[in-house]
Motif scaffolding. Structure first.
Motif, PDB file in Angstrom:
ATOM      1  N   MET A  14       0.893  -1.241  -0.088  1.00 30.50           N
ATOM      2  CA  MET A  14       0.037   0.013  -0.056  1.00 30.50           C
ATOM      3  C   MET A  14       1.116   1.201   0.188  1.00 30.50           C
ATOM      4  SD  MET A  14      -3.215   0.407  -0.233  1.00 30.50           S
ATOM      5  CE  MET A  14      -4.122   2.035  -0.138  1.00 30.50           C
ATOM      6  N   LEU A  18       0.780   4.189  -2.857  1.00 32.85           N
ATOM      7  CA  LEU A  18       0.571   5.577  -2.711  1.00 32.85           C
ATOM      8  C   LEU A  18       1.612   6.236  -3.397  1.00 32.85           C
ATOM      9  CD1 LEU A  18      -1.066   5.453   0.659  1.00 32.85           C
ATOM     10  CD2 LEU A  18      -2.082   5.882  -1.246  1.00 32.85           C
ATOM     11  N   TRP A  21       1.358   6.301  -7.083  1.00 32.50           N
ATOM     12  CA  TRP A  21       0.281   7.200  -7.678  1.00 32.50           C
ATOM     13  C   TRP A  21       0.710   8.569  -7.519  1.00 32.50           C
ATOM     14  CZ3 TRP A  21      -3.472  10.236  -4.856  1.00 32.50           C
ATOM     15  CH2 TRP A  21      -4.502  10.658  -5.559  1.00 32.50           C
ATOM     16  N   ILE A  22       1.262   9.124  -6.408  1.00 35.83           N
ATOM     17  CA  ILE A  22       1.461  10.515  -6.294  1.00 35.83           C
ATOM     18  C   ILE A  22       2.636  10.847  -7.531  1.00 35.83           C
ATOM     19  CG2 ILE A  22       2.515  12.185  -4.698  1.00 35.83           C
ATOM     20  CD1 ILE A  22       1.431  10.800  -2.394  1.00 35.83           C
ATOM     21  N   CYS A  95      -5.955   2.018  -5.367  1.00 40.19           N
ATOM     22  CA  CYS A  95      -5.819   2.165  -4.031  1.00 40.19           C
ATOM     23  C   CYS A  95      -7.111   2.057  -3.215  1.00 40.19           C
ATOM     24  CB  CYS A  95      -5.128   3.860  -3.657  1.00 40.19           C
ATOM     25  SG  CYS A  95      -3.428   3.848  -4.278  1.00 40.19           S
TER      26      CYS A  95
END
Length: 224
Positions: A14, A18, A21-22, A95
């Motif tokens: 996870m 994240l 993705w950012i 996510c």
């Protein structure tokens, strides 16, 4: 012991998802996909992105101008826009799905099968987001290399080089793919074993008492 390993794998997946993705969102919108240094004017640096071109001067002044037309862009930039936007959407969806399927999340605790499917779906979606990030970044980088070493172009013509967003996009795609793989591999059946009820003593039936003495209700030992 195994449960702790699965929890760590899900947490690590996870976190990678994240971060990926950012980083993918930042890569999409920053105008740093290509850099160009002019020999005639070394005080200016040109930066190109998917949405605009910026000129950075020595004084720190930055002037940006959006691309005039979507259809006028090179094919790799047009398709890269679409793929990067798709990657951002898939990363967000992955996510959310993976978060609902984590073991520490209270949602759907009474339905372990659904949590497992959510976690697996989130991992697969994040893997697709990683691929849709790596493809456009690698395509733009490949064309940049071809243009840089094009022998038909005179040497006095400035050449575009890799920008910082290219490397950030590669890291973003790798993080998304690795996070999705960890989350997908950490899926396991969390079937809750239902404890068996203790055996009950049955009251002797009339058939069993036919040959014996009568049962006094006050002395009957009934255990439920």
């Amino acid at each position: 012991m195994a449960g702790g390993w699965w929890a760590k794998a899900q947490g690590g997946g996870m976190l990678l998802a994240l971060l990926g993705w950012i980083s993918s969102c930042v890569t999409t919108f920053v105008p740093l996909w290509k850099n160009l240094n002019l020999d005639l004017n070394e005080l200016e640096v040109w930066n190109m992105g998917l949405w605009q071109v910026c000129i950075t001067q020595e004084e720190g002044v930055v002037e940006c101008q959006a691309h005039g037309s979507f259809l006028a862009l090179p094919p790799e930039l047009r398709i890269s826009r679409l793929l990067m936007c798709l990657s951002n959407g898939l990363g967000l969806l992955g996510c959310l799905l993976a978060a609902l399927g984590l073991e520490g999340w209270r949602a759907c605790e009474d339905k372990p099968g659904r949590k497992r499917r959510l976690l697996l779906g989130g991992g697969v979606t994040l893997g697709m987001a990683g691929i849709t990030t790596l493809v456009p970044v690698s395509w733009v980088a490949y064309n940049t290399v071809l243009d840089f070493w094009d022998e038909t172009v005179p040497d006095i013509v400035p050449r575009w080089e890799f920008g910082e967003a290219t490397f950030l996009g590669w890291f973003a795609g790798a993080f998304l793919a690795a996070g999705g793989l960890l989350l997908a591999c950490s899926t396991r059946s969390t079937r809750t074993a239902t404890p068996l009820a203790p055996p009950c003593r049955r009251v002797p039936t009339a058939r069993g008492l036919a040959g014996g003495h009568h049962l006094n209700p006050k002395n009957a030992d009934l255990v439920i």
